[in-house]
Scaffold this motif. Structure first.
Motif, PDB file in Angstrom:
ATOM      1  N   SER A 283      -8.438 -51.972 -76.904  1.00 14.08           N
ATOM      2  CA  SER A 283      -8.301 -52.918 -78.009  1.00 14.08           C
ATOM      3  C   SER A 283      -9.060 -52.486 -79.257  1.00 14.08           C
ATOM      4  O   SER A 283      -8.782 -52.982 -80.355  1.00 14.08           O
ATOM      5  N   SER A 284     -10.012 -51.564 -79.121  1.00 13.96           N
ATOM      6  CA  SER A 284     -10.764 -51.089 -80.280  1.00 13.96           C
ATOM      7  C   SER A 284     -10.142 -49.841 -80.914  1.00 13.96           C
ATOM      8  O   SER A 284     -10.616 -49.388 -81.948  1.00 13.96           O
ATOM      9  N   GLY A 285      -9.114 -49.274 -80.291  1.00 15.25           N
ATOM     10  CA  GLY A 285      -8.447 -48.111 -80.855  1.00 15.25           C
ATOM     11  C   GLY A 285      -8.442 -46.927 -79.912  1.00 15.25           C
ATOM     12  O   GLY A 285      -8.812 -47.033 -78.727  1.00 15.25           O
ATOM     13  N   LEU A 286      -8.049 -45.779 -80.436  1.00 19.92           N
ATOM     14  CA  LEU A 286      -7.938 -44.560 -79.648  1.00 19.92           C
ATOM     15  C   LEU A 286      -9.287 -43.842 -79.605  1.00 19.92           C
ATOM     16  O   LEU A 286      -9.961 -43.692 -80.621  1.00 19.92           O
ATOM     17  N   LYS A 287      -9.669 -43.387 -78.395  1.00 22.27           N
ATOM     18  CA  LYS A 287     -10.920 -42.665 -78.223  1.00 22.27           C
ATOM     19  C   LYS A 287     -10.659 -41.380 -77.452  1.00 22.27           C
ATOM     20  O   LYS A 287      -9.894 -41.370 -76.498  1.00 22.27           O
ATOM     21  N   LYS A 288     -11.322 -40.325 -77.893  1.00 21.00           N
ATOM     22  CA  LYS A 288     -11.310 -39.093 -77.115  1.00 21.00           C
ATOM     23  C   LYS A 288     -12.560 -39.075 -76.254  1.00 21.00           C
ATOM     24  O   LYS A 288     -13.682 -39.070 -76.749  1.00 21.00           O
ATOM     25  N   MET A 289     -12.351 -39.052 -74.933  1.00 21.18           N
ATOM     26  CA  MET A 289     -13.457 -39.139 -73.984  1.00 21.18           C
ATOM     27  C   MET A 289     -13.950 -37.778 -73.525  1.00 21.18           C
ATOM     28  O   MET A 289     -14.926 -37.694 -72.779  1.00 21.18           O
ATOM     29  N   GLY A 290     -13.293 -36.714 -73.951  1.00 24.55           N
ATOM     30  CA  GLY A 290     -13.666 -35.374 -73.526  1.00 24.55           C
ATOM     31  C   GLY A 290     -12.437 -34.522 -73.296  1.00 24.55           C
ATOM     32  O   GLY A 290     -11.328 -34.847 -73.761  1.00 24.55           O
ATOM     33  N   GLU A 291     -12.598 -33.416 -72.597  1.00 24.88           N
ATOM     34  CA  GLU A 291     -11.493 -32.513 -72.275  1.00 24.88           C
ATOM     35  C   GLU A 291     -11.608 -32.085 -70.818  1.00 24.88           C
ATOM     36  O   GLU A 291     -12.715 -31.965 -70.280  1.00 24.88           O
ATOM     37  N   ILE A 292     -10.445 -31.828 -70.205  1.00 24.25           N
ATOM     38  CA  ILE A 292     -10.411 -31.341 -68.831  1.00 24.25           C
ATOM     39  C   ILE A 292      -9.588 -30.062 -68.793  1.00 24.25           C
ATOM     40  O   ILE A 292      -8.554 -29.953 -69.457  1.00 24.25           O
ATOM     41  N   GLN A 293     -10.070 -29.081 -68.049  1.00 24.06           N
ATOM     42  CA  GLN A 293      -9.398 -27.799 -67.930  1.00 24.06           C
ATOM     43  C   GLN A 293      -8.681 -27.727 -66.583  1.00 24.06           C
ATOM     44  O   GLN A 293      -9.300 -27.875 -65.526  1.00 24.06           O
ATOM     45  N   LEU A 294      -7.370 -27.525 -66.646  1.00 22.29           N
ATOM     46  CA  LEU A 294      -6.537 -27.472 -65.452  1.00 22.29           C
ATOM     47  C   LEU A 294      -5.783 -26.152 -65.408  1.00 22.29           C
ATOM     48  O   LEU A 294      -5.497 -25.540 -66.447  1.00 22.29           O
ATOM     49  N   SER A 295      -5.439 -25.734 -64.203  1.00 29.01           N
ATOM     50  CA  SER A 295      -4.517 -24.617 -64.000  1.00 29.01           C
ATOM     51  C   SER A 295      -3.400 -25.104 -63.091  1.00 29.01           C
ATOM     52  O   SER A 295      -3.657 -25.763 -62.076  1.00 29.01           O
ATOM     53  N   VAL A 296      -2.167 -24.798 -63.471  1.00 29.48           N
ATOM     54  CA  VAL A 296      -0.995 -25.307 -62.758  1.00 29.48           C
ATOM     55  C   VAL A 296      -0.046 -24.151 -62.491  1.00 29.48           C
ATOM     56  O   VAL A 296       0.151 -23.279 -63.350  1.00 29.48           O
ATOM     57  N   LYS A 297       0.542 -24.163 -61.307  1.00 33.80           N
ATOM     58  CA  LYS A 297       1.522 -23.147 -60.942  1.00 33.80           C
ATOM     59  C   LYS A 297       2.609 -23.800 -60.102  1.00 33.80           C
ATOM     60  O   LYS A 297       2.331 -24.453 -59.102  1.00 33.80           O
ATOM     61  N   PHE A 298       3.872 -23.607 -60.523  1.00 37.27           N
ATOM     62  CA  PHE A 298       5.029 -24.108 -59.786  1.00 37.27           C
ATOM     63  C   PHE A 298       5.787 -22.911 -59.237  1.00 37.27           C
ATOM     64  O   PHE A 298       6.336 -22.111 -60.002  1.00 37.27           O
ATOM     65  N   SER A 299       5.786 -22.771 -57.928  1.00 29.05           N
ATOM     66  CA  SER A 299       6.445 -21.654 -57.264  1.00 29.05           C
ATOM     67  C   SER A 299       7.737 -22.138 -56.633  1.00 29.05           C
ATOM     68  O   SER A 299       7.771 -23.209 -56.013  1.00 29.05           O
ATOM     69  N   CYS A 300       8.792 -21.366 -56.795  1.00 27.71           N
ATOM     70  CA  CYS A 300      10.113 -21.728 -56.287  1.00 27.71           C
ATOM     71  C   CYS A 300      10.519 -20.752 -55.190  1.00 27.71           C
ATOM     72  O   CYS A 300      10.435 -19.535 -55.376  1.00 27.71           O
ATOM     73  N   SER A 301      10.937 -21.285 -54.066  1.00 26.10           N
ATOM     74  CA  SER A 301      11.361 -20.425 -52.962  1.00 26.10           C
ATOM     75  C   SER A 301      12.745 -19.846 -53.172  1.00 26.10           C
ATOM     76  O   SER A 301      13.034 -18.745 -52.725  1.00 26.10           O
ATOM     77  N   SER A 302      13.627 -20.586 -53.847  1.00 28.17           N
ATOM     78  CA  SER A 302      14.989 -20.112 -54.110  1.00 28.17           C
ATOM     79  C   SER A 302      15.458 -20.674 -55.437  1.00 28.17           C
ATOM     80  O   SER A 302      15.538 -21.900 -55.604  1.00 28.17           O
ATOM     81  N   LEU A 303      15.766 -19.796 -56.368  1.00 23.81           N
ATOM     82  CA  LEU A 303      16.234 -20.251 -57.679  1.00 23.81           C
ATOM     83  C   LEU A 303      17.571 -20.967 -57.572  1.00 23.81           C
ATOM     84  O   LEU A 303      17.837 -21.931 -58.301  1.00 23.81           O
TER      85      LEU A 303
END
Length: 776
Positions: A481-501
């Motif tokens: 209700s007070s507005g938008l706040k940036k609380m910090g940053e998070i570092q992620l690594s993501v990988k999507f592997s496919c067995s059959s295209l």
């Protein structure tokens, strides 16, 4: 509706944007697109010193006796870990593991002391010393290090009575002992709160749709036969539904109305149905009731008929026990296993599989998520006036929820934990939330405090290239209700592997939801009610785990309340529609300029092109498809190189008035005092929420149309390019008149030639990504 001018600077917009990072994944720096194959390859290695205390033997007793109350103290520098003390045992067994962060070790020696618990000062019984440089290293999949017996020594290095079985090694967070080990980072946490900081994996309950078709009742015995306003009330747990009043008021009322519930396995609570007669404005009389166990209810896979049954109604008579009488009710009950139970907002769904596993199809790939670290988290004032953040992460995909360990008193926590999910549909979203643990001071009995929300990240799998490792720093944004706040940053690594295209591309042509959603669709009211029931069940079930996932955490991850009215969200959806039709406006403006001869050369070229197409109409469709093909190839250069994230401009958090934010975060029903204002206010919000959903759906369809050529989903755009190329070649040889006749005949085909399942183009279109998952 004029769009308000943004009041945030470009520097602030950059602060809210996604940033690509290059962490040392798997122990080595990984460049974009590299494929990793080692264990825990999506996180940075964290080295720990492990000490496994197994047992002791022949410990000397107190004052020459044979019994003692021994415990073990493991000390490395200023860090100390203690086993539990065992009363009156000279051969105790502990089987406890201690993990000390190697980066924070302050001494080259490890002291493992055995002490005797005493009311005053504990008695020293012996010690085993290790040099840190002599400790062996272990990396899975190596087998665990075998513990050995060590003779105890006194302070001067002389051997004393007693032996201690230990195993000491240096490993990483990939070690199987890491999860349950006592960690030096949590040395200041009370014993009662230790359980709430462990990393855990949760499985949400298996949910069913329970359909109760109330047909009729017979031989009811109301006390007042002049008032026959009879209805059926059904209760499953805390959820209560009721039928409408029958059209004919008799002792044999007829309803034929469906009541739908969400039930979870194991079925702990019965379905209770009662026939009520409204005898006054606020008074009901129970004419009879029956209890039905869901274990005995038929489980339906497809839209096949379910046989109806008569159930005897039982009536309570004063203080007597239940007495059976001739009244009965006609019901048709089943558990529908062919539906996907909607436990979250449809646009952010992480699973589209039906309840029954017999209808599941093989997985198409694997999703790997590495939760590396966070930076610049806002400090919170805790008990005692100190300011800190005890952060942990929760990730949800499908039925599997994960919770990382809590990092104590750090604004830049490092988790470096990796998790894996099976993927059955690429058009799904994984959600990662960050929270501040509020129960470390005082354990579970801490004064009714809630875990603070720090922010969350949503990633749609269809926007990821298969086999590529994405490493980004995501801003953690919270809107209140007070507005938008940036609380910090998070570092992620993501990988999507496919067995059959081929299997992956085949999914795009299949219906988005299971068959039952199209053969026997649910109404909008039913979907909202069932989603609310499912959320309550999932929240209650996960809250019963140890450690529990708090209610506020589950509701935040499931986007509870996202369908409520919001002036800000309504404006955002309106501007999404305007942006979608802006291309059409530009085309009309360009055509108007052609008609007005503002550029004579272009106008002459258009006339020549029109005459050519008029003389050779068979070239119209090939040129259209080739034109779309060229646009798609041209936009390939400007395709997104990273998964989309929350867009601040799209959500309009800084362009709304403060009272609109207060209205958005107001309770429902409203907390206003005036009764008339309350009724009108709630009515407007209820109607406006439907309009808001409609506007969002319109914007979603337009954005999906744009996604055909935008490379937002690279596989879908590639399929569209292949189709355009094939269609362009085919229409070089197929006359347009033949195509037009076939299209008209297909559109006007007989109903017997139609099917209720969606067509391949429609299924493909519904799988295209929209910008909905980039909104708050």
């Amino acid at each position: 509706m004029p769009r308000p001018a943004p009041n945030q600077s470009s520097a602030r917009e950059d602060d809210y944007s996604l940033k690509e990072t290059s962490p040392n994944l798997g122990g080595g720096r990984v460049s974009r697109g590299d494929k990793l194959t080692t264990a825990f390859d999506l996180v940075e290695q964290m080295h720990y010193l492990y000490v496994r205390v197994v047992k002791a033997k022949e410990l000397p007793g107190k004052d020459g006796s044979e019994s003692c109350d021994p415990y073990v103290e493991v000390k490395v520098g200023n860090f100390k870990g203690f086993t539990k003390h065992i009363e009156k045992k000279s051969n105790p067994v502990w089987s406890q593991v201690f993990a000390f962060s190697k980066d924070r070790l302050q001494s080259p020696f490890i002291e493992v002391s055995v002490k005797d618990k005493n009311g005053g000062k504990d008695d020293f019984m012996g010690v085993v010393l290790f040099d840190l440089h002599d400790v062996p290293r272990r990396v899975p999949p190596d087998s665990p290090l075998a513990p050995q017996w060590y003779r105890l020594e006194d302070r001067k290095g002389s051997k004393v009575k007693g032996e201690l079985m230990l195993a000491v090694w240096i490993g990483t967070q990939a070690d199987e002992s890491f999860t349950e080990a006592w960690q030096s980072d949590a040395a200041g946490v009370s014993v009662e709160a230790l359980a709430s900081i462990r990393a855990k994996v949760y499985v949400s309950p298996k949910l069913w749709y329970s359909r109760v078709n109330v047909i009729q009742a017979q031989d009811l015995v109301p006390s007042d036969r002049t008032r026959n306003e009879v209805y059926v009330k059904a209760a499953l747990g805390t959820i209560v539904l009721r039928t409408r009043f029958p059209q004919t008021r008799t002792i044999n009322p007829f309803w034929n109305e469906d009541l739908m519930f969400v039930a979870s396995e194991p079925f702990e609570e019965p379905l209770v149905l009662s026939v009520e007669n409204r005898v006054a404005a606020n008074k009901e009389e129970t004419l009879g009731k029956c209890m039905i166990s869901l274990h005995d209810v038929e489980r339906r896979l497809e839209n096949r008929p379910v046989s109806a049954k008569w159930f005897n109604l039982e009536k309570m008579s004063g203080e007597q026990k239940e007495v059976k009488f001739s009244s009965r009710i006609h019901l048709r009950i089943c558990l529908d296993g062919g539906y996907h139970v909607l436990d979250e907002a449809t646009h952010f769904s992480t699973d589209f599989r039906p309840t029954m596993k017999h209808l599941w199809k093989p997985s198409i790939g694997v999703l790997e998520l590495g939760i590396i670290d966070a930076h610049d988290l806002l400090l919170k004032e805790k008990k005692g006036g100190r300011r800190n953040t005890d952060a942990y992460c929760v990730a949800k995909y499908g039925q599997k929820w994960i919770r990382t360990r809590t990092i104590i008193d750090s604004s830049s926590p490092r988790w470096n934990e990796q998790y894996t999910w099976e993927v059955f549909d690429p058009c799904t979203v994984i959600t990662v939330g960050v929270f501040d643990n509020s129960r470390l001071q005082g354990g579970d009995k801490a004064a009714g405090s809630k875990d603070t929300i720090i922010g969350k990240v949503r990633i749609r799998l269809s926007t990821l290239e298969t086999g590529r490792v994405y490493t980004h720093s995501y801003p953690l944004l919270v809107l209140d209700s007070s507005g938008l706040k940036k609380m910090g940053e998070i570092q992620l690594s993501v990988k999507f592997s496919c067995s059959s295209l081929l299997n992956l591309l085949n999914v795009y042509a299949q219906p988005l939801l299971p068959r039952m959603h199209y053969v026997q669709p649910l109404s909008m009211y039913q979907v909202d009610s069932l989603r609310h029931q499912a959320t309550k069940i999932v929240s209650a079930r996960l809250g019963r785990a140890e450690p529990p996932l708090r209610k506020e955490v589950v509701e935040y991850m499931l986007d509870v309340g996202s369908n409520m009215f919001s002036m800000r969200r309504s404006k955002a959806n309106y501007y999404r529609i305007i942006e979608v039709i802006s291309d059409l406006k530009m085309a009309l403006k360009w055509f108007d300029e052609i008609c007005l001869w503002k550029n004579p050369f272009t106008t002459v070229l258009i006339h020549i092109l029109f005459l050519l197409l008029a003389l050779f109409p068979e070239l119209i469709l090939p040129l259209v498809f080739f034109y779309l093909l060229v646009i798609g190839l041209w936009r390939y250069r400007r395709r997104l190189r990273h998964p989309p994230h929350m867009e601040v401009k799209l959500s309009l958090p800084d362009t709304v008035f403060p009272d609109e934010l207060e209205e958005e975060f107001d309770s429902f029903p409203t907390s206003q005092q005036a009764e008339i204002l309350k009724i009108r206010y709630d009515r407007v919000r209820s109607v406006a929420s439907r309009i808001q959903t409609l506007m969002g759906d319109l914007a979603t369809q337009g954005e999906r149309l744009q996604a055909l050529l935008s490379w937002r989903d690279p596989r879908a755009t590639a399929l569209c390019m292949i189709f355009c190329l094939t269609a362009g070649i085919l229409f070089l040889f197929i006359p347009f008149r033949v195509f037009a006749v076939l299209v008209v005949l297909y559109v006007l085909r007989h109903p017997r030639l139609r099917q209720r399942m969606p067509s391949v183009p429609l299924s493909f279109f519904k799988r295209l990504p929209a910008r909905t998952d980039s909104m708050f």
